[in-house]
Design an enzyme around this catalytic site. Structure first.
Site, PDB file in Angstrom:
ATOM      1  N   ARG A 133      -7.765   4.082  10.874  1.00  0.00           N
ATOM      2  CA  ARG A 133      -8.503   3.913  12.119  1.00  0.00           C
ATOM      3  C   ARG A 133      -9.895   3.302  11.985  1.00  0.00           C
ATOM      4  O   ARG A 133     -10.304   2.537  12.870  1.00  0.00           O
ATOM      5  CB  ARG A 133      -8.564   5.257  12.864  1.00  0.00           C
ATOM      6  CG  ARG A 133      -7.246   5.586  13.541  1.00  0.00           C
ATOM      7  CD  ARG A 133      -7.138   7.029  13.987  1.00  0.00           C
ATOM      8  NE  ARG A 133      -6.929   7.925  12.852  1.00  0.00           N
ATOM      9  CZ  ARG A 133      -6.598   9.213  12.988  1.00  0.00           C
ATOM     10  NH1 ARG A 133      -6.467   9.734  14.192  1.00  0.00           N
ATOM     11  NH2 ARG A 133      -6.411   9.952  11.910  1.00  0.00           N
ATOM     12  N   LYS A 187       7.025  10.423   2.769  1.00  0.00           N
ATOM     13  CA  LYS A 187       6.856  11.794   2.295  1.00  0.00           C
ATOM     14  C   LYS A 187       8.164  12.584   2.242  1.00  0.00           C
ATOM     15  O   LYS A 187       8.303  13.653   2.836  1.00  0.00           O
ATOM     16  CB  LYS A 187       5.848  12.551   3.180  1.00  0.00           C
ATOM     17  CG  LYS A 187       4.476  11.913   3.267  1.00  0.00           C
ATOM     18  CD  LYS A 187       3.560  12.748   4.173  1.00  0.00           C
ATOM     19  CE  LYS A 187       2.180  12.149   4.300  1.00  0.00           C
ATOM     20  NZ  LYS A 187       2.172  10.923   5.151  1.00  0.00           N
ATOM     21  N   LYS A 195      -0.043   0.173   4.357  1.00  0.00           N
ATOM     22  CA  LYS A 195       0.756   1.398   4.370  1.00  0.00           C
ATOM     23  C   LYS A 195       1.564   1.452   5.654  1.00  0.00           C
ATOM     24  O   LYS A 195       1.029   1.324   6.753  1.00  0.00           O
ATOM     25  CB  LYS A 195      -0.126   2.642   4.289  1.00  0.00           C
ATOM     26  CG  LYS A 195       0.679   3.958   4.306  1.00  0.00           C
ATOM     27  CD  LYS A 195      -0.221   5.176   4.192  1.00  0.00           C
ATOM     28  CE  LYS A 195      -0.835   5.581   5.521  1.00  0.00           C
ATOM     29  NZ  LYS A 195       0.176   6.184   6.462  1.00  0.00           N
ATOM     30  N   THR A 250      -4.464  15.981   3.684  1.00  0.00           N
ATOM     31  CA  THR A 250      -5.919  15.984   3.838  1.00  0.00           C
ATOM     32  C   THR A 250      -6.365  16.533   5.186  1.00  0.00           C
ATOM     33  O   THR A 250      -7.559  16.745   5.403  1.00  0.00           O
ATOM     34  CB  THR A 250      -6.502  14.570   3.650  1.00  0.00           C
ATOM     35  OG1 THR A 250      -5.791  13.646   4.481  1.00  0.00           O
ATOM     36  CG2 THR A 250      -6.388  14.141   2.193  1.00  0.00           C
ATOM     37  N   ASP A 299       5.175   5.147   3.274  1.00  0.00           N
ATOM     38  CA  ASP A 299       4.683   6.530   3.264  1.00  0.00           C
ATOM     39  C   ASP A 299       5.564   7.420   4.146  1.00  0.00           C
ATOM     40  O   ASP A 299       5.219   7.712   5.292  1.00  0.00           O
ATOM     41  CB  ASP A 299       3.232   6.514   3.770  1.00  0.00           C
ATOM     42  CG  ASP A 299       2.632   7.902   3.898  1.00  0.00           C
ATOM     43  OD1 ASP A 299       3.050   8.812   3.155  1.00  0.00           O
ATOM     44  OD2 ASP A 299       1.734   8.075   4.750  1.00  0.00           O
ATOM     45  N   ASP A 308      13.189  17.287   0.344  1.00  0.00           N
ATOM     46  CA  ASP A 308      14.518  17.854   0.587  1.00  0.00           C
ATOM     47  C   ASP A 308      15.084  18.281  -0.759  1.00  0.00           C
ATOM     48  O   ASP A 308      14.372  18.291  -1.767  1.00  0.00           O
ATOM     49  CB  ASP A 308      15.406  16.806   1.277  1.00  0.00           C
ATOM     50  CG  ASP A 308      16.433  17.433   2.215  1.00  0.00           C
ATOM     51  OD1 ASP A 308      17.166  18.361   1.771  1.00  0.00           O
ATOM     52  OD2 ASP A 308      16.518  17.013   3.382  1.00  0.00           O
TER      53      ASP A 308
END
Length: 239
Positions: A216, A63, A34, A125, A61, A66
């Protein structure tokens, strides 16, 4: 789907040197990455070119959120990069999502390339119940996620980004073919960081997730490749 196709490793760095170091370290243990805002805004499309040259699938990614025309034009441009998956914010509305889906399909057809999947972010999330209440929404957070998933499906999108907690309800409403990409995955003992609605890899798959985004717990591990192998082993038990 095999476990190694279900795992998407988030590259949350801001230089090509660090990208190359991570990809070389993980080698053939990871097939899907990603690329988010931090990295794409830092180095641009060269990271996509690099990852594709290594034979990797890419979830870009960004997002998008608009007006319909702007999102459609933006997605058409991004489709030309040859990534495997793109996303928008479902809260942009049905017209925006439909315009995006149509733009991606048209551009892929024009270029004669495989159409990237287009999915919608439901609710981040990192947002917990307290933050959700502060935003002033009347509908329960989990119900809103399912509602947005249904809107995305009706608009012609391939799936959604949703937390592990909502995956089961989305799967029940939208069916087995609707893609559910789940961030907020934390193996046992891993730090929660800034995530709120989380689950283990096995728990997320059990709840109906299709693919898992993990950053991570892998990239900050003392031995990233070993961390990947441990996660894949857990995923294989549920895949």
């Amino acid at each position: 789907m095999k476990a190694d196709k279900r795992l998407i490793v988030a590259i949350d760095v801001h230089s090509m040197d660090k990208v190359q170091q991570l990809v070389e370290t993980l080698g053939d243990s990871v097939n899907y990455y990603k690329v988010g805002m931090e990295l794409f805004y830092s180095v641009g499309s060269q990271v996509i070119t690099y990852l594709r040259a290594q034979g990797k699938d890419v979830f870009l990614d960004l997002k998008l959120h608009d007006i319909p025309n702007t999102v459609g034009q933006g997605l058409a441009t991004l489709t030309g990069l040859g990534v495997s998956m793109l996303n928008v914010h479902a809260s942009g509305g049905p017209a925006m999502m439909k315009a995006g889906a149509e733009a991606v399909r048209k551009k892929a057809d024009e270029m004669g390339i495989e159409r990237p999947k287009l999915i919608a972010v439901t609710v981040l999330t990192s947002i917990n119940s307290a933050e959700w209440s502060a935003l002033g929404y009347d509908l329960d957070l989990s119900k809103q996620v399912v509602h947005l998933a249904k809107l995305a499906q009706q608009a012609g999108l391939d799936g959604v980004v949703a937390s592990p907690q909502e995956a089961e309800a989305i799967r029940a409403i939208c069916g087995d073919e609707f893609v559910i990409v789940t961030p907020g995955i934390r193996p046992s003992g891993a730090a929660i960081n800034d995530q709120s609605r989380i689950a283990t890899p096995a728990g997320a798959l059990k709840n109906g997730a299709h693919q898992l985004v993990i950053g991570r717990p892998i990239t900050a591990a003392e031995n990233p490749r070993q961390a990947v192998q441990a996660i894949l082993e857990e995923m294989r038990d549920k895949a």
